[in-house]
Scaffold this motif. Structure first.
Motif, PDB file in Angstrom:
ATOM      1  N   LYS A  54       0.748  -1.314  -0.098  1.00 53.63           N
ATOM      2  CA  LYS A  54       0.033   0.086  -0.100  1.00 53.63           C
ATOM      3  C   LYS A  54       0.809   1.144   0.026  1.00 53.63           C
ATOM      4  O   LYS A  54       0.562   2.285  -0.818  1.00 53.63           O
ATOM      5  CB  LYS A  54      -0.925   0.167   1.197  1.00 53.63           C
ATOM      6  N   LEU A  55       1.906   1.315   0.878  1.00 53.42           N
ATOM      7  CA  LEU A  55       2.841   2.515   0.728  1.00 53.42           C
ATOM      8  C   LEU A  55       3.503   2.534  -0.453  1.00 53.42           C
ATOM      9  O   LEU A  55       3.639   3.664  -1.009  1.00 53.42           O
ATOM     10  CB  LEU A  55       3.856   2.113   1.937  1.00 53.42           C
ATOM     11  N   HIS A  56       3.871   1.430  -1.187  1.00 52.09           N
ATOM     12  CA  HIS A  56       4.588   1.698  -2.553  1.00 52.09           C
ATOM     13  C   HIS A  56       3.445   2.256  -3.398  1.00 52.09           C
ATOM     14  O   HIS A  56       3.971   3.206  -4.188  1.00 52.09           O
ATOM     15  CB  HIS A  56       4.853   0.092  -2.988  1.00 52.09           C
ATOM     16  N   ALA A  57       2.370   1.937  -3.421  1.00 55.65           N
ATOM     17  CA  ALA A  57       1.283   2.248  -4.367  1.00 55.65           C
ATOM     18  C   ALA A  57       1.085   3.743  -3.971  1.00 55.65           C
ATOM     19  O   ALA A  57       1.056   4.771  -4.941  1.00 55.65           O
ATOM     20  CB  ALA A  57       0.065   1.774  -4.157  1.00 55.65           C
ATOM     21  N   ARG A  58       0.939   4.206  -2.777  1.00 55.53           N
ATOM     22  CA  ARG A  58       0.896   5.620  -2.244  1.00 55.53           C
ATOM     23  C   ARG A  58       1.886   6.426  -2.751  1.00 55.53           C
ATOM     24  O   ARG A  58       1.610   7.597  -3.272  1.00 55.53           O
ATOM     25  CB  ARG A  58       0.418   5.804  -1.052  1.00 55.53           C
ATOM     26  N   CYS A 106      10.133  -0.292  -0.504  1.00 55.22           N
ATOM     27  CA  CYS A 106       8.697  -0.825  -0.176  1.00 55.22           C
ATOM     28  C   CYS A 106       8.402  -2.093  -1.014  1.00 55.22           C
ATOM     29  O   CYS A 106       7.960  -3.083  -0.584  1.00 55.22           O
ATOM     30  CB  CYS A 106       7.794   0.321  -0.457  1.00 55.22           C
ATOM     31  N   ALA A 107       8.695  -2.208  -2.552  1.00 58.59           N
ATOM     32  CA  ALA A 107       8.561  -3.053  -3.442  1.00 58.59           C
ATOM     33  C   ALA A 107       9.436  -4.226  -2.955  1.00 58.59           C
ATOM     34  O   ALA A 107       8.940  -5.479  -2.834  1.00 58.59           O
ATOM     35  CB  ALA A 107       8.972  -2.716  -4.670  1.00 58.59           C
ATOM     36  N   HIS A 108      10.684  -4.046  -2.662  1.00 49.24           N
ATOM     37  CA  HIS A 108      11.568  -4.913  -2.009  1.00 49.24           C
ATOM     38  C   HIS A 108      10.994  -5.693  -0.788  1.00 49.24           C
ATOM     39  O   HIS A 108      11.108  -6.720  -0.859  1.00 49.24           O
ATOM     40  CB  HIS A 108      13.066  -4.470  -1.869  1.00 49.24           C
TER      41      HIS A 108
END
Length: 141
Positions: A54-58, A106-108
Motif C-alpha cells: 500500500k505504501l508503495h502504491a501511495r 517498499c517493493a523489495h
C-alpha cells in the motif's frame, strides 16, 4: 554510504544476530512466558507485506503530485535571476530521487515477504509429506 550499502550492512548484521540466536541452547529453566528464538507468524508477515505494498502504491502517486508545480516555480524563479530557482530545482530533484528509493524499498520489502510466506508454506508441505512417508515406512516394517 548509499541506501543499498546501508541496507546490505543491516541485513548482514541481522543475519549474524539471528544465526547466533538460532545456534545456541538455553541453559536455564524456561518459563512459558519466555519468547521463542524464532517465530514465524504468517498473519503478521502478511499484514506487513500488505502495508508495504500500500505504501508503495501511495508513494508512487502521491510522492510526485507536486513535481510539475515545483518545476514550474523553479523555472519562473530562475528566469527572474533568483538563486532560489536553482535551489528549488535541486531540492525537487533530490526529493524525486528519495521517493524513487523509498518506492523501490517498499517493493523489495513487499516482494521479499511474499516470497518468504510462499517459500515457508512450500517447505511446510514438503516436511509434512516427508514425516507422513516416514510414519508409513515405520508402520510397514
Amino acid at each position: 554510504m548509499s541506501f543499498d550499502e546501508e541496507w546490505s550492512a543491516a541485513r548482514a548484521t541481522a543475519t549474524a544476530t539471528a544465526s547466533m540466536r538460532l545456534n545456541h541452547v538455553a541453559t536455564g529453566p524456561t518459563s512459558p512466558t519466555a519468547p521463542a528464538d524464532l517465530e514465524l507468524n504468517q498473519d503478521h508477515i502478511g499484514a506487513i507485506g500488505t502495508e508495504a505494498y500500500k505504501l508503495h502504491a501511495r508513494l508512487s502517486t502521491d510522492g510526485k503530485h507536486a513535481a510539475t508545480a515545483t518545476a514550474e516555480a523553479a523555472s519562473a524563479l530562475s528566469k527572474e535571476n533568483f538563486a532560489s530557482g536553482a535551489a528549488l530545482l535541486k531540492a525537487n530533484s533530490r526529493w524525486e530521487s528519495q521517493v524513487k528509493t523509498l518506492v523501490a524499498a517498499c517493493a523489495h520489502i513487499s516482494n521479499g515477504l511474499n516470497y518468504s510466506l510462499s517459500s515457508h508454506h512450500k517447505e511446510e508441505k514438503e516436511l509434512h509429506a516427508e514425516f507422513t512417508a516416514s510414519k508409513i515406512d515405520t508402520l510397514l516394517k
